[in-house]
Design an enzyme around this catalytic site. Structure first.
Site, PDB file in Angstrom:
ATOM      1  CB  CYS A  29      -2.438   7.220   5.564  1.00 49.66           C
ATOM      2  SG  CYS A  29      -1.659   7.431   3.948  1.00 49.66           S
ATOM      3  CB  CYS A  36      -0.922  -0.021   1.219  1.00 49.37           C
ATOM      4  SG  CYS A  36      -2.162   1.296   1.233  1.00 49.37           S
ATOM      5  CB  CYS A  37       3.818   2.229   2.063  1.00 42.74           C
ATOM      6  SG  CYS A  37       3.160   2.469   3.730  1.00 42.74           S
ATOM      7  CB  CYS A  88       6.087   4.771   4.444  1.00 39.42           C
ATOM      8  SG  CYS A  88       6.998   6.211   3.851  1.00 39.42           S
ATOM      9  CB  CYS A 138      -1.356   4.135   8.686  1.00 36.93           C
ATOM     10  SG  CYS A 138      -2.008   3.092   7.367  1.00 36.93           S
TER      11      CYS A 138
END
Length: 239
Positions: A200, A117-118, A227, A203
Site C-alpha cells: 500500500c 488495517c492489514c 502483513c 505503508c
C-alpha cells in the site's frame, strides 16, 4: 484429496518453473489459485501461467490504498496477455466502521491498528477468496526476509487451511530480473526507483543502500515486517 507434501517436495525439487506449474493438475489439484501482488516475482509467475494457458486462476487484492503505478500495471498486464486477473476488495462495511472508529491513517499510531488495517484490507479478503480452493500458489522467496528462510516448495498453511506452493523459493532477485528482461514482462516502474517490495502507498517507502529488501514496508515499526498473509508456520505434512 490429501497430498503427501514430502513426496511432492522431493518430486518437484529439480523441475523447471513451467514444468512444476504444469504438473500441479496432474497431481490431483483441481482448483488452483495464484495470488498476485503484481510484484516482480508475481509478474514472472503470471507470465508463465498466461503464456502456457495453465488452468490456474490469478487474482489480486485491491486494498484501496495501492499506488497509482500498481493500478496501471494491473491494466497493462491484462492488456498485454489478453487475459483476466480477478480483483477482490475489502468488505465495505467492515472497512468503513474501522476508519470511522480509528481514522484513515491510524496504522501509523500503533501496531495493533496497523495489523487491524492489514487484516481488513488483506487477510479477511484472502480468506474469502481461498475458500473452496485446494492449492494456493505464491511468489514467496527465501531471500526476501529471514522470516521466509524455512519455506518449502509445498507446505500446509495452518492459517488458511490450504496447501501452499512456493515455486520461487530458491530464486534470487538477479535471476528474477533476468527472466523479466528476457521475456519483456511488464513490471512496476517503482522498482527502478528503489522499491523492491511494493504494498500500500502509505505503508511503503524506497529502501536505502544496504537495507533489507523489505525494510521499506511498515518502516516505522521495529517488529518483523509482515502483513499477516504469510505467517511462517512450521512445515507440516498431510498424508
Amino acid at each position: 484429496m490429501s497430498h503427501n507434501l514430502d513426496r511432492l517436495n522431493q518430486k518437484f525439487q529439480d523441475v523447471s518453473l513451467d514444468q512444476g506449474l504444469s504438473l500441479l493438475s496432474v497431481e490431483g489439484f483441481e482448483k488452483i489459485v495464484f495470488s498476485s501482488s503484481l510484484g516482480q516475482e508475481d509478474q514472472m509467475l503470471t507470465h508463465v501461467i498466461f503464456t502456457n494457458d495453465l488452468p490456474i486462476t490469478i487474482f489480486t487484492l485491491d486494498t484501496g490504498r495501492l499506488f497509482e503505478q500498481t493500478q496501471h500495471l494491473l491494466e497493462q498486464t491484462m492488456t498485454q496477455y489478453q487475459k483476466s486477473i480477478q480483483v477482490y476488495h475489502p468488505d465495505h462495511q467492515e472497512l468503513e466502521d474501522f476508519i470511522q472508529a480509528t481514522g484513515v491513517n491510524s496504522f501509523y499510531r500503533s501496531i495493533e491498528n496497523r495489523k487491524a488495517c492489514c487484516r481488513i484490507r488483506k487477510t479477511n479478503v484472502l480468506k474469502r477468496v481461498l475458500k473452496g480452493a485446494d492449492l494456493w500458489i505464491t511468489g514467496l522467496r527465501a531471500q526476501q526476509s529471514q522470516h521466509r528462510q524455512n519455506l518449502k516448495r509445498f507446505q500446509w498453511d495452518q492459517q488458511f487451511q490450504i496447501t501452499k506452493y512456493n515455486p520461487l523459493i530458491h530464486w534470487t532477485l538477479k535471476e528474477i530480473n533476468h527472466f523479466i528482461d528476457q521475456f519483456n514482462i511488464p513490471q512496476n516502474p517503482l522498482h527502478a526507483l528503489g522499491y523492491p517490495s511494493i504494498g500500500c502507498a502509505p505503508c511503503t517507502r524506497p529502501i536505502k543502500a544496504g537495507e533489507d529488501i523489505r525494510a521499506g514496508r511498515w518502516w516505522w515499526e521495529e517488529s518483523k515486517r509482515e502483513c499477516g498473509l504469510h505467517i511462517n508456520e512450521p512445515f507440516q505434512n498431510i498424508q
